[in-house]
Enzyme design. Structure first.
Site, mmCIF file in Angstrom:
data_model
loop_
_atom_site.group_PDB
_atom_site.id
_atom_site.type_symbol
_atom_site.label_atom_id
_atom_site.label_comp_id
_atom_site.label_asym_id
_atom_site.label_seq_id
_atom_site.Cartn_x
_atom_site.Cartn_y
_atom_site.Cartn_z
ATOM 1 N N PRO A 2 -0.924 3.004 -0.233
ATOM 2 C CA PRO A 2 -1.928 2.838 -1.246
ATOM 3 C C PRO A 2 -3.221 2.369 -0.641
ATOM 4 O O PRO A 2 -3.252 1.446 0.141
ATOM 5 C CB PRO A 2 -1.368 1.769 -2.150
ATOM 6 N N GLU A 3 -4.244 2.994 -1.068
ATOM 7 C CA GLU A 3 -5.585 2.541 -0.741
ATOM 8 C C GLU A 3 -6.106 1.806 -1.967
ATOM 9 O O GLU A 3 -5.376 1.588 -2.915
ATOM 10 C CB GLU A 3 -6.455 3.758 -0.402
ATOM 11 N N HIS A 104 15.510 1.102 -0.830
ATOM 12 C CA HIS A 104 14.399 0.435 -0.161
ATOM 13 C C HIS A 104 13.839 -0.746 -0.942
ATOM 14 O O HIS A 104 12.761 -1.236 -0.650
ATOM 15 C CB HIS A 104 13.280 1.457 0.132
ATOM 16 N N ARG A 123 9.303 1.157 4.991
ATOM 17 C CA ARG A 123 9.078 0.783 6.392
ATOM 18 C C ARG A 123 8.987 -0.716 6.645
ATOM 19 O O ARG A 123 8.880 -1.146 7.793
ATOM 20 C CB ARG A 123 7.812 1.487 6.912
#
Length: 286
Positions: A2-3, A104, A123
């Site tokens: 996300p930006e 996740h 990640r």
DNA sequence: CGGAGTGTTAGTCG
DNA sequence: CCGACTAACACTCC
């Protein structure tokens, strides 16, 4: 992931759901994903949700904050008690809506009405931190104002660009210069401003500095309007992600014709990041 | 199947 | 200080 537009979208979507709720339980499934003391969170209320740069700030009734950074692959998803509707956003993954908690899921916040907030992060670069206002301020000590902040004007921007000979794309993605511009919007803003990503920052003319500033604000605001970008190679629940990917200019469009001049979009690597641009519109004239 | 690539950024080293 | 590179991690693509 996300930006700025994606994080802003998450803040806007979660605000009406989560503000006012009382924390009943916080479950940490991966230690690295949460930093702070869990016990002190119990029975606190969420009193506000805001965003600065790409960090979400959940203000607590204690006066402290839960700060959340989604980094590359974070998602924040909210589900009502027993409901199937999910609100939130973040990096798209194939399993992001199929099952909660999922493979996740790293942290689960349960509220007193049994609704839940899931922090998923494939990640494990992202984090949730319990911080005092002072610690949160410290987090931003090297962070410039957001690109959409009024204080980022020609005067400010020109001064920052003039003091470095790095490639312009790397400069506009540097949060110490201006905050909130990641890879997608950096590529698109440079295309809109017709400036080559490898252009030396300090060599930009007055007109180019102004065009780039306008373009950066434009694409970021477009991103917010379209509720962020959801770029994925698979199909998934429509309407959940954002829509900016449909109107993006060059990012991840290698080989496709430029929307302005039909030249096939090129891809290079710049500072370790995939960089997309049009050789027709963005001529390198250092 | 090995290696590269991924919407981020902090840390290290020259 | 400035700038270039790498690691943190898990997964997909070629």
């Amino acid at each position: 992931m996300p930006e700025l537009p994606e994080v802003e979208t998450i803040a806007r979507r979660l605000r009406p759901k989560v503000v006012g709720k009382k924390i009943a339980n916080v479950q940490v499934l991966r230690n690295k994903s949460f930093q702070g003391d869990l016990d002190v969170l119990l029975r606190l209320n969420i009193v506000d949700i805001s965003r600065r740069s790409k960090i979400l700030q959940l203000k607590l009734s204690s006066g402290n904050y839960l700060a959340i950074h989604l980094k590359m692959t974070g998602q924040l998803l909210y589900r009502e008690n027993g409901g199937s509707a999910i609100v939130g956003g973040g990096h798209p993954t194939a399993d992001w809506l199929s099952q909660l908690p999922g493979r996740h899921t790293r942290v689960i916040v349960t509220f007193s009405d049994s609704s839940q907030l899931f922090f998923n992060d494939m990640r494990v670069f992202g984090w949730i931190r319990h911080m005092t206002p002072q610690e949160l301020a410290q987090e931003f000590i090297h962070t410039a104002p957001d690109i959409i902040d009024e204080s980022v004007d020609y005067q400010y921007f020109q001064t920052r660009l003039a003091c470095t000979n790095r490639a312009i794309k790397q400069v506009i993605m540097d949060n110490a210069m201006v905050a909130g511009v990641g890879n997608i919007y950096a590529c698109d803003a440079l295309h809109l401003a017709k400036i080559h990503p490898q252009r030396i920052s300090a060599s930009l003319t007055e007109a180019e500095v102004q065009a780039l500033l306008d373009s950066m604000k434009t694409v970021i605001n477009l991103g917010i309007e379209h509720e962020g970008a959801t770029i994925a190679h698979f199909k998934h629940s429509d309407g959940f992600g954002g829509g900016y990917q449909h109107i993006r200019r060059v990012y991840a469009r290698e080989g496709e014709p430029c929307m302005v001049c039909r030249t096939p979009i090129s891809k290079i690597k710049l500072g370790g990041r995939g960089t997309y641009f049009c050789e027709g519109c963005q001529v390198l004239n250092n």
